[in-house]
Design a protein around this motif. Structure first.
Motif, short mmCIF file in Angstrom:
data_model
loop_
_atom_site.label_atom_id
_atom_site.label_comp_id
_atom_site.label_asym_id
_atom_site.label_seq_id
_atom_site.Cartn_x
_atom_site.Cartn_y
_atom_site.Cartn_z
N LEU A 1 0.83 -1.21 0.00
CA LEU A 1 0.00 0.00 0.00
C LEU A 1 0.87 1.26 0.00
O LEU A 1 0.60 2.20 -0.75
CB LEU A 1 -0.95 0.01 1.20
N GLU A 2 1.90 1.27 0.80
CA GLU A 2 2.80 2.42 0.86
C GLU A 2 3.37 2.75 -0.52
O GLU A 2 3.40 3.91 -0.94
CB GLU A 2 3.94 2.13 1.82
N LEU B 1 0.97 4.13 -3.28
CA LEU B 1 0.63 5.55 -3.14
C LEU B 1 1.70 6.47 -3.73
O LEU B 1 1.51 7.68 -3.80
CB LEU B 1 0.36 5.88 -1.68
N ASN C 1 -3.26 7.39 -6.05
CA ASN C 1 -3.76 8.41 -5.13
C ASN C 1 -5.13 8.90 -5.56
O ASN C 1 -6.01 9.12 -4.73
CB ASN C 1 -2.78 9.58 -5.03
N ASN D 1 -5.77 4.52 -0.17
CA ASN D 1 -5.58 4.71 1.27
C ASN D 1 -6.85 5.16 1.98
O ASN D 1 -6.86 5.28 3.20
CB ASN D 1 -4.42 5.68 1.55
N VAL E 1 -7.25 -0.90 3.15
CA VAL E 1 -6.42 -0.55 4.31
C VAL E 1 -6.47 -1.63 5.37
O VAL E 1 -5.43 -2.01 5.94
CB VAL E 1 -6.83 0.83 4.88
N THR F 1 1.72 -1.25 8.84
CA THR F 1 1.36 -0.49 7.65
C THR F 1 0.93 0.92 7.99
O THR F 1 1.27 1.86 7.28
CB THR F 1 0.22 -1.21 6.89
#
Length: 135
Positions: free
Chosen positions: A102-103, A106, A112, A117, A123, A133
């Motif tokens: 996930l990081e 983005l 985005n 997120n 999430v 996370t």
């Protein structure tokens, strides 16, 4: 050293999995998408590798291995086909395989804009996979 491997080996999915199990960062050698800025590196091998950049099962397996080996999750996410990064089912399975995905998702404008997120299920799947996370 995989730079010196033959096109035949680089195109072999079984060989790719064996190498990835030894070092998850070697995924990069097997899965260069045509849109990748890193294609110049392969020149002769790029054609053999493009198919694996869209191989969902290989990607998910690599993300799971990377979790166990503290591997290069960012490299894996940057290497896959861009269309996969905007596919909710792919994103959901990627974060289930490795919450750190996930990081790195983005890092891409299109991700985005889709608000991964802010997607509750995405999430929570990331947190379930890797509780750090959110940190």
């Amino acid at each position: 050293l995989l730079t010196f491997a033959s096109r035949r080996l680089l195109a072999d999915r079984s060989f790719a999995l064996d190498a990835i199990r030894l070092d998850s960062s070697s995924f990069w050698y097997f899965a260069v998408s045509p849109e990748s800025q890193d294609c110049w590196f392969f020149s002769s091998a790029a054609d053999a590798c493009t198919e694996m950049a869209g191989d969902r099962e290989l990607i998910f397996e690599t993300l799971r291995i990377a979790r166990d080996q503290q591997g290069c999750v960012g490299t894996i996410i940057r290497t896959v086909y861009p269309s996969l990064r905007t596919d909710r089912e792919f994103v959901l399975e990627a974060v289930r395989s490795n919450g750190k995905a996930l990081e790195f998702l983005l890092d891409f404008r299109e991700c985005n804009e889709l608000g991964w997120n802010s997607d509750r299920e995405v999430v929570l799947a990331a947190v379930q996979s890797d509780g750090l996370t959110l940190g």
